[in-house]
Motif scaffolding. Structure first.
Motif, PDB file in Angstrom:
ATOM      1  N   LEU A   1      14.622  -3.958  -1.054  1.00 27.82           N
ATOM      2  CA  LEU A   1      13.545  -3.061  -1.097  1.00 27.82           C
ATOM      3  C   LEU A   1      12.689  -3.022  -0.763  1.00 27.82           C
ATOM      4  CD1 LEU A   1      12.838   0.490  -0.553  1.00 27.82           C
ATOM      5  CD2 LEU A   1      13.765   0.454  -3.074  1.00 27.82           C
ATOM      6  N   SER A   2      11.735  -3.179  -0.245  1.00 26.62           N
ATOM      7  CA  SER A   2      10.036  -3.961  -0.141  1.00 26.62           C
ATOM      8  C   SER A   2       9.226  -2.245   0.271  1.00 26.62           C
ATOM      9  CB  SER A   2       9.297  -4.323   1.060  1.00 26.62           C
ATOM     10  OG  SER A   2       9.926  -3.867   1.599  1.00 26.62           O
ATOM     11  N   VAL A   3       8.230  -1.984  -0.815  1.00 24.71           N
ATOM     12  CA  VAL A   3       7.055  -1.241  -1.464  1.00 24.71           C
ATOM     13  C   VAL A   3       5.734  -2.029  -0.858  1.00 24.71           C
ATOM     14  CG1 VAL A   3       6.591   0.228  -2.656  1.00 24.71           C
ATOM     15  CG2 VAL A   3       8.565  -0.765  -3.749  1.00 24.71           C
ATOM     16  N   CYS A   4       5.192  -1.485  -0.344  1.00 25.43           N
ATOM     17  CA  CYS A   4       3.634  -1.615   0.272  1.00 25.43           C
ATOM     18  C   CYS A   4       2.484  -0.216  -0.025  1.00 25.43           C
ATOM     19  CB  CYS A   4       3.859  -1.915   1.770  1.00 25.43           C
ATOM     20  SG  CYS A   4       2.721  -2.486   2.703  1.00 25.43           S
ATOM     21  N   PHE A   5       1.568  -0.218  -0.355  1.00 27.32           N
ATOM     22  CA  PHE A   5       0.851   0.685  -0.206  1.00 27.32           C
ATOM     23  C   PHE A   5       0.302   0.620   1.036  1.00 27.32           C
ATOM     24  CE2 PHE A   5       1.331   0.728  -5.327  1.00 27.32           C
ATOM     25  CZ  PHE A   5       1.398   2.295  -5.342  1.00 27.32           C
ATOM     26  N   ALA A   6      -0.001   1.929   1.770  1.00 28.20           N
ATOM     27  CA  ALA A   6      -1.246   2.412   2.626  1.00 28.20           C
ATOM     28  C   ALA A   6      -2.805   1.071   2.599  1.00 28.20           C
ATOM     29  CB  ALA A   6      -1.187   3.478   2.811  1.00 28.20           C
ATOM     30  N   GLY A   7      -3.279   0.473   3.978  1.00 29.23           N
ATOM     31  CA  GLY A   7      -3.283  -0.514   3.918  1.00 29.23           C
ATOM     32  C   GLY A   7      -3.289  -1.841   3.458  1.00 29.23           C
ATOM     33  N   SER A   8      -2.751  -1.915   2.819  1.00 30.53           N
ATOM     34  CA  SER A   8      -1.661  -3.462   2.519  1.00 30.53           C
ATOM     35  C   SER A   8      -0.801  -4.376   3.101  1.00 30.53           C
ATOM     36  CB  SER A   8      -1.950  -3.731   0.872  1.00 30.53           C
ATOM     37  OG  SER A   8      -1.533  -4.820   1.005  1.00 30.53           O
ATOM     38  N   GLU A   9      -1.265  -5.342   3.862  1.00 32.85           N
ATOM     39  CA  GLU A   9      -0.498  -5.629   4.492  1.00 32.85           C
ATOM     40  C   GLU A   9       0.859  -6.415   3.764  1.00 32.85           C
ATOM     41  OE1 GLU A   9      -2.575  -8.175   7.097  1.00 32.85           O
ATOM     42  OE2 GLU A   9      -3.661  -6.255   8.458  1.00 32.85           O
ATOM     43  N   THR A  10       0.715  -6.768   2.292  1.00 26.48           N
ATOM     44  CA  THR A  10       1.303  -7.338   1.483  1.00 26.48           C
ATOM     45  C   THR A  10       2.037  -6.685   1.045  1.00 26.48           C
ATOM     46  OG1 THR A  10      -0.723  -9.306   1.082  1.00 26.48           O
ATOM     47  CG2 THR A  10       0.987  -9.119  -0.720  1.00 26.48           C
ATOM     48  N   SER A  11       3.337  -6.554   0.495  1.00 24.31           N
ATOM     49  CA  SER A  11       4.467  -6.145   0.156  1.00 24.31           C
ATOM     50  C   SER A  11       3.759  -6.220  -1.727  1.00 24.31           C
ATOM     51  CB  SER A  11       5.617  -6.150  -0.064  1.00 24.31           C
ATOM     52  OG  SER A  11       6.060  -7.220  -0.424  1.00 24.31           O
ATOM     53  N   GLU A  12       4.222  -4.792  -2.313  1.00 31.47           N
ATOM     54  CA  GLU A  12       4.020  -5.121  -4.078  1.00 31.47           C
ATOM     55  C   GLU A  12       4.457  -6.347  -4.969  1.00 31.47           C
ATOM     56  OE1 GLU A  12       1.987  -3.346  -5.962  1.00 31.47           O
ATOM     57  OE2 GLU A  12       1.165  -3.115  -3.553  1.00 31.47           O
ATOM     58  N   ASP A  13       5.887  -6.484  -4.278  1.00 35.54           N
ATOM     59  CA  ASP A  13       6.867  -8.512  -5.115  1.00 35.54           C
ATOM     60  C   ASP A  13       6.299  -9.432  -4.248  1.00 35.54           C
ATOM     61  OD1 ASP A  13       8.737  -6.660  -5.906  1.00 35.54           O
ATOM     62  OD2 ASP A  13      10.105  -6.212  -4.698  1.00 35.54           O
ATOM     63  N   GLU A  14       5.720  -8.981  -3.012  1.00 32.95           N
ATOM     64  CA  GLU A  14       4.610  -9.874  -2.995  1.00 32.95           C
ATOM     65  C   GLU A  14       3.211 -10.800  -3.766  1.00 32.95           C
ATOM     66  OE1 GLU A  14       4.596  -9.931   1.374  1.00 32.95           O
ATOM     67  OE2 GLU A  14       5.667 -10.603   1.811  1.00 32.95           O
TER      68      GLU A  14
ATOM     69  N   GLN B   1      -8.492  -0.140  -1.691  1.00 32.54           N
ATOM     70  CA  GLN B   1      -9.531  -1.004  -2.037  1.00 32.54           C
ATOM     71  C   GLN B   1     -10.194  -1.144  -3.698  1.00 32.54           C
ATOM     72  OE1 GLN B   1     -13.569  -0.606  -0.715  1.00 32.54           O
ATOM     73  NE2 GLN B   1     -12.622  -0.688   1.563  1.00 32.54           N
ATOM     74  N   SER B   2      -9.340  -0.702  -4.252  1.00 34.49           N
ATOM     75  CA  SER B   2      -8.998  -0.745  -5.934  1.00 34.49           C
ATOM     76  C   SER B   2      -8.162  -2.048  -6.379  1.00 34.49           C
ATOM     77  CB  SER B   2      -9.216   0.890  -6.758  1.00 34.49           C
ATOM     78  OG  SER B   2      -7.778   1.593  -5.496  1.00 34.49           O
ATOM     79  N   LEU B   3      -7.158  -2.092  -5.541  1.00 37.34           N
ATOM     80  CA  LEU B   3      -6.504  -2.617  -5.715  1.00 37.34           C
ATOM     81  C   LEU B   3      -6.764  -4.522  -6.261  1.00 37.34           C
ATOM     82  CD1 LEU B   3      -3.179  -3.076  -3.395  1.00 37.34           C
ATOM     83  CD2 LEU B   3      -3.271  -2.157  -5.597  1.00 37.34           C
ATOM     84  N   ASP B   4      -7.783  -4.734  -5.461  1.00 40.55           N
ATOM     85  CA  ASP B   4      -8.774  -5.680  -5.743  1.00 40.55           C
ATOM     86  C   ASP B   4     -10.075  -5.791  -6.426  1.00 40.55           C
ATOM     87  OD1 ASP B   4      -6.309  -7.313  -4.626  1.00 40.55           O
ATOM     88  OD2 ASP B   4      -7.582  -6.129  -2.229  1.00 40.55           O
ATOM     89  N   ASN B   5     -10.242  -4.547  -6.953  1.00 40.75           N
ATOM     90  CA  ASN B   5     -12.061  -4.006  -7.414  1.00 40.75           C
ATOM     91  C   ASN B   5     -12.052  -3.250  -8.529  1.00 40.75           C
ATOM     92  OD1 ASN B   5     -13.745  -5.274  -4.726  1.00 40.75           O
ATOM     93  ND2 ASN B   5     -12.788  -3.895  -3.893  1.00 40.75           N
ATOM     94  N   PRO B   6     -12.134  -3.579  -9.513  1.00 40.44           N
ATOM     95  CA  PRO B   6     -12.455  -2.615 -10.699  1.00 40.44           C
ATOM     96  C   PRO B   6     -12.576  -1.626 -10.476  1.00 40.44           C
ATOM     97  CG  PRO B   6     -14.392  -4.153 -10.811  1.00 40.44           C
ATOM     98  CD  PRO B   6     -13.869  -4.234  -9.529  1.00 40.44           C
TER      99      PRO B   6
END
Length: 1050
Positions: free
Chosen positions: A674-687, A7-12
């Motif tokens: 290669l695609s990279v994705c953090f747990a809990g996110s449906e969107t890869s880092e490149d997206e 959740q910290s990806l979208d919150n400070p």
């Protein structure tokens, strides 16, 4: 725990007031390394040879380059000066005479005298050669300048070739630049060239309109040994003798200094903040045709005076001697050289140039005893008849010396070696010593010069200038306070006059006033501290002109300098850098955010057979070893996971770093495969990068988060590169805010694929498929068939796919007759090749079954047996058909390569209104064209025969209908041919058709539409109209083969 971190990806961060720690910068590392420079630098010595020559656009001048510039020849023993004469060879009497040399002069051979000796250092004894040329093209008018300067590379090519042929083997050009008639080359020996960096070249035009390049300078900055900045300025200043021309030369110099800006220097990854200018270097050399003349003397007197010396170089009766004699006898008036009064010194106070060798009448001993004549050291300059005495009488009239003294040009530390040679300008072309005998009779001058300056020279000038400014300000303050006449007061012990006091002080080394040169002043190497705080030394060994070069109206000039400098030893510096970086890292990491990256290796263990696994294998370990995907195949996904934990005592925020992108492409953190994705996110880092979403993850101390990595090779271009030897090898960079970066290596082993290859490659694949190819013996690169023999007449993969489709088609039809659940979609004309008609819609199932077929193709296995036993035949047929389309698309040359299609297309265009009407004629013609490439011909037949048979199986026609269709088709074809020959528009009205025939026609047309683009390799980028016309012609070629089963009698 993972979801809250996600959740910290979208919150400070929860604690924005957390203290931010300072990190070490490249600048701090650079300073720490510099402090230990004594540990990784070693003293070096190098000779630098600088040559300048105004070639006056004379043909053949390049033929003299090797002899004078590299070999040091073409110097006159009698006219070269004291320092150079001592270096002449013992066989000087065997050198070709001047008269013979002039008599044989030719534009097709060198003008250097035969049997001449090497006088000054050259060859491999020089580390850096710097050549400055002027007037390499004839730009006598503005029209010629504008027309040639940007379009004529010929002069550069000609002189580059001459220079490279002249230099010893292994020397390379490190800088090269032409500005109109100016040309600058900087060349280095094989040992020195690798130590040169930060090369930056700037051109400044000061000619027409103040900006064009018929006058100006070309300047190159280099860094030698990672420590010493050097600047080389090749200039051609404004010509002319009038005061206005002199002022313009001074303006040219100011413009060159003002407008020359070099690229910032990259010091071990740290880029300087600003561009450097002339004056910030450690060594500077200014040379070229500076065009400064002699003032205050009649030109004819100068010519006559100098030709008194050059006349003696000719034998009696020679043409040039007669010409010079005529010049001298034309005017019998005496030649008087007036002295030039100094603004600062009186003639009464001038020191005796003979120094200690002069006889002192006030000496008690000398009053009684005459000195022994043998005690005197012979000084040629004291002989009134000597050449040096003549030169010394002319040099006080030199404009350059005057401008330096008046601080108008080249006064800020620039200096020059002793001038012991004749003026370099202006001579009759082809003459050694005849000064301009044309109508203009230009006065001889030292137009061509080589000046140099060290960093110490510049700093001393700046300090002196500051001191003078401070003294001026104090003097004005004294006047303002009314104490400028303080000396009149008897209470004042002394007064100070800045214009008089200190006049007798010893001048600094930067004194540019002309004076006789003392040999010991020149011979001593001067040490100084460079900008990077290294100690360097410079010593000028030679400075002379090459009087016996005859091909231009200027004489070439060169100088040799010996420079001692501290050079970086890369291996030692790298060691020190590692030690410093480690120490800084250890000192700064305490109390900083820190994370630990652990890679889960359990998936790697499961892929290894149980018998080959080690007895003990940890499920996860440190991320330092990286992520290994093992064997990676085309269109087969593989996943790995890693865990990132905050092991520090403070909050840690991190994200993956974007890699530099190619122009026009979006930035990404990972390679395309290669695609990279953090747990809990449906969107890869490149997206998330593309969508500009927040990507930073913040973890509290002790928290952790999982990351999923997926490798998937689905790009045929990438497959081709991997087949050719490219590696699945990359590094992800995980950046911790206010912490250190973590580098996560990503690697995998590519399994060779039959996709992305040419027909010519595929026919050489041995039994066992592409996986049976062997590594190249003793070479890097992709595995090959070491025998290189042709194994098949057409790609075996194409044969296996077409054969499997035919077998599965029969099985599908058999199942349809017995099972209602296995019915063929009869309304879908393009089935099973058209993707829009596929019955199996589950993408995951299709992906899994497609992978089985690809694996079977690469290992030369039976395709049908690669499916799971429970897989229905109708699904198998769709999967094999899909793989066939993919395989044909991946062929680098196609079934029908571009050249063969061009031939077909051109012949269709030639036929125009009279095309072939009969299908057999079309087929014969097409196969005849394809026969020039038998392997492609056979592949084409394999494919079209399969399509024809599948169409016949899926859309059968009774024999009676087939024969009727053939006869009616022939009749309509003949009738249509007649209509076309009569230029009728429209088509004949269609005759009633049987539904089976109509369905068969739809199937054939659909097959042609599907395979048209994958069979032919046609040009891309056509306009819509041209593309549609080309597709129609491709259909005309392919259709007769697809409907081949309907073209013969029952």
């Amino acid at each position: 725990m993972a979801s809250s971190a996600r959740q910290s990806l979208d919150n400070p961060p929860t604690d924005p007031s957390a203290p931010q720690l300072n990190t070490s910068s490249p600048h701090s590392l650079s300073k720490a390394v510099l402090a230990r420079r004594a540990e990784y630098t070693r003293p070096q010595k190098i000779k630098i040879k600088i040559g300048t020559w105004n070639v006056a656009a004379c043909p053949g001048t390049e033929r003299d380059l090797e002899a004078w510039f590299v070999d040091g020849k073409g110097i006159s023993e009698q006219l070269s000066g004291v320092g150079i004469s001592d270096g002449l060879g013992e066989d000087g009497d065997q050198v070709e005479s001047v008269g013979a040399q002039e008599a044989r002069r030719s534009k097709r051979q060198t003008t250097i005298p035969k049997n001449d000796n090497n006088v000054i250092p050259g060859g491999e004894g020089i580390g850096i050669y710097v050549l400055g040329l002027q007037e390499v093209v004839d730009l006598s008018s503005a029209t010629q300048y504008v027309g040639r300067v940007y379009t004529d590379p010929g002069p550069t090519t000609k002189w580059r070739k001459a220079l490279m042929e002249a230099l010893p083997s292994g020397y390379v050009i490190v800088a090269e630049q032409q500005l109109s008639g100016l040309l600058l080359f900087v060349c280095a020996s094989p040992d020195i060239a690798p130590t040169i960096s930060a090369v930056s070249t700037v051109s400044v035009g000061t000619g027409i309109m103040g900006y064009l390049g018929n006058k100006g300078a070309v300047t190159t900055r280099i860094v030698l040994g990672e420590t010493t900045r050097m600047v080389f300025i090749n200039s051609h200043l404004a010509s002319g003798h009038d005061p206005a021309h002199l002022e313009r030369r001074c303006w040219d110099v100011a413009q060159i200094l003002q407008r020359t800006h070099f690229d910032p220097i990259n010091w071990a990854g740290v880029l300087d903040d600003t561009q450097e200018e002339i004056g910030q270097e450690d060594f500077a050399f200014w040379f070229g045709d500076l065009n400064f003349r002699l003032d205050g003397l009649p030109g004819d007197d100068i010519r006559r005076l100098l030709m008194l010396h050059t006349k003696g170089e000719y034998d009696i009766g020679q043409k040039s001697r007669v010409k010079i004699g005529g010049e001298l006898s034309a005017d019998d008036s005496p030649i008087v050289i007036h002295s030039v009064e100094s603004d600062d010194e009186s003639s009464e106070g001038e020191s005796d140039p003979t120094g200690s060798n002069a006889f002192d009448q006030n000496d008690d001993e000398s009053s009684n005893t005459l000195p022994d004549p043998d005690d005197f050291i012979q000084d040629p300059s004291q002989d009134p008849a000597s050449l040096q005495a003549t030169l010394d009488s002319l040099l006080p009239h030199d404009q350059l010396k005057h401008m330096q003294k008046k601080k108008k040009a080249l006064h800020d530390g620039w200096r020059e070696g002793p001038i012991t040679f004749l003026p370099t300008y202006k001579y009759d072309v082809g003459s050694m010593g005849a000064f301009d005998t044309s109508e203009k009779r230009r006065a001889p001058s030292w137009c061509d010069r080589i000046l140099f300056r060290t960093r110490r020279d510049k700093l001393e000038y700046d300090i002196k200038k500051q001191e003078e400014e401070v003294a001026r300000i104090k003097d004005e303050e004294m006047r303002a306070r009314g104490i400028d006449h303080a000396g009149d007061d008897e209470d004042v012990l002394f007064d100070y006059n800045p214009d008089e006091d200190g006049a007798g002080d010893t001048p600094t080394s930067n004194n540019n006033d002309y004076d006789e040169y003392e040999e010991e002043d020149v011979e001593q190497a001067e040490a100084f501290e460079t900008k990077e705080e290294y100690m360097d030394k410079i010593h000028q060994e030679f400075y002379t002109s090459h009087q016996r070069v005859l091909s231009s109206d200027h004489k070439p000039l060169d100088a040799v300098f010996t420079i001692e400098y501290d050079a970086v030893v890369p291996e030692l510096k790298q060691k020190i850098q590692h030690e410093v970086a480690r120490d800084l890292d250890r000192a700064e990491n305490e109390g900083r955010p820190g994370i630990t990256v652990a890679v889960d290796h359990s998936a790697e263990v499961e892929e290894v057979p149980a018998s080959e696994r080690p007895k003990s294998k940890r499920a996860s370990t440190s991320g330092s070893g990286g992520v290994n995907f093992g064997n990676v195949a085309y269109l087969q996904k593989k996943m790995r996971s890693l865990t990132i934990a905050n092991t520090s005592a403070v909050q840690a925020t991190f994200s993956f770093v974007e890699r530099p992108s190619v122009s026009g492409e979006s930035s990404k953190i990972a390679p395309p495969w290669l695609s990279v994705c953090f747990a809990g996110s449906e969107t890869s880092e490149d997206e998330r990068v593309l969508q500009k979403l927040k990507r930073e993850v913040t973890l509290e101390p002790g928290d952790a988060i999982n990351v999923t990595l997926e490798v998937f090779i689905n790009d045929v271009m990438l497959v081709r590169a991997l087949n050719d030897g490219s590696m699945l090898d990359d590094v992800l960079v995980l950046r911790v805010t206010d912490g250190r970066d973590h580098f996560i290596p990503i690697r995998g082993t590519w399994l060779q694929s039959c996709f992305g290859r040419s027909v010519n490659e595929l026919i050489r694949i041995p039994e066992g498929g592409v996986r049976a190819l062997l590594p190249r013996p003793g070479h890097d690169g992709p595995p090959v068939n070491r025998g290189q023999e042709v194994c098949w007449s057409a790609p075996r993969e194409l044969f296996k796919l077409t054969e499997a489709i035919e077998i599965l088609t029969e099985r599908v039809l058999a199942d349809a007759n017995m099972l209602d659940s296995s019915q063929v979609p009869k309304e879908a004309a393009g089935w099973p090749f058209d993707h829009s008609t596929w019955l199996l819609k589950d993408a995951k199932t299709r992906e899994q079954q497609r992978g089985c077929i690809l694996e079977a193709l690469d290992n030369d296995k039976n395709l049908n047996e690669s499916f799971a036993p429970e897989t229905p035949a109708i699904e198998r047929l769709e999967i094999v058909a899909e793989v066939l389309i993919m395989f044909l698309n991946s062929l680098t040359d196609g079934v029908v390569p571009g050249p063969l299609w061009n031939r077909l297309d051109q012949e269709l265009a030639v036929r125009g209104p009279k095309p072939l009407a009969d299908s057999e004629e079309i087929k014969t013609w097409v196969l005849d064209v394809l026969s020039s490439s038998p392997n492609h011909n056979i592949s084409f037949v394999f494919l079209t025969s399969m399509l024809s048979r599948v169409a016949g199986e899926l859309a059968p026609i009774s024999k009676a209908l087939l024969w009727r269709d053939i006869k009616m088709g022939s009749a309509r074809s003949s009738f249509d041919t007649v209509r076309r020959s009569l230029s009728w528009k429209g088509k004949a009205p269609p005759s009633p058709e049987d539904p089976a025939v109509l369905r068969r026609q739809r199937v054939e047309k659909a097959y042609v539409d599907v395979f048209r683009d994958v069979v032919f390799r046609a040009p891309l980028g056509l306009k819509d109209k041209d593309r549609r016309a080309m597709e129609e012609r491709q259909r005309e070629v392919l259709e007769p083969f697809v409907r081949g089963a309907r073209d013969g009698p029952p």
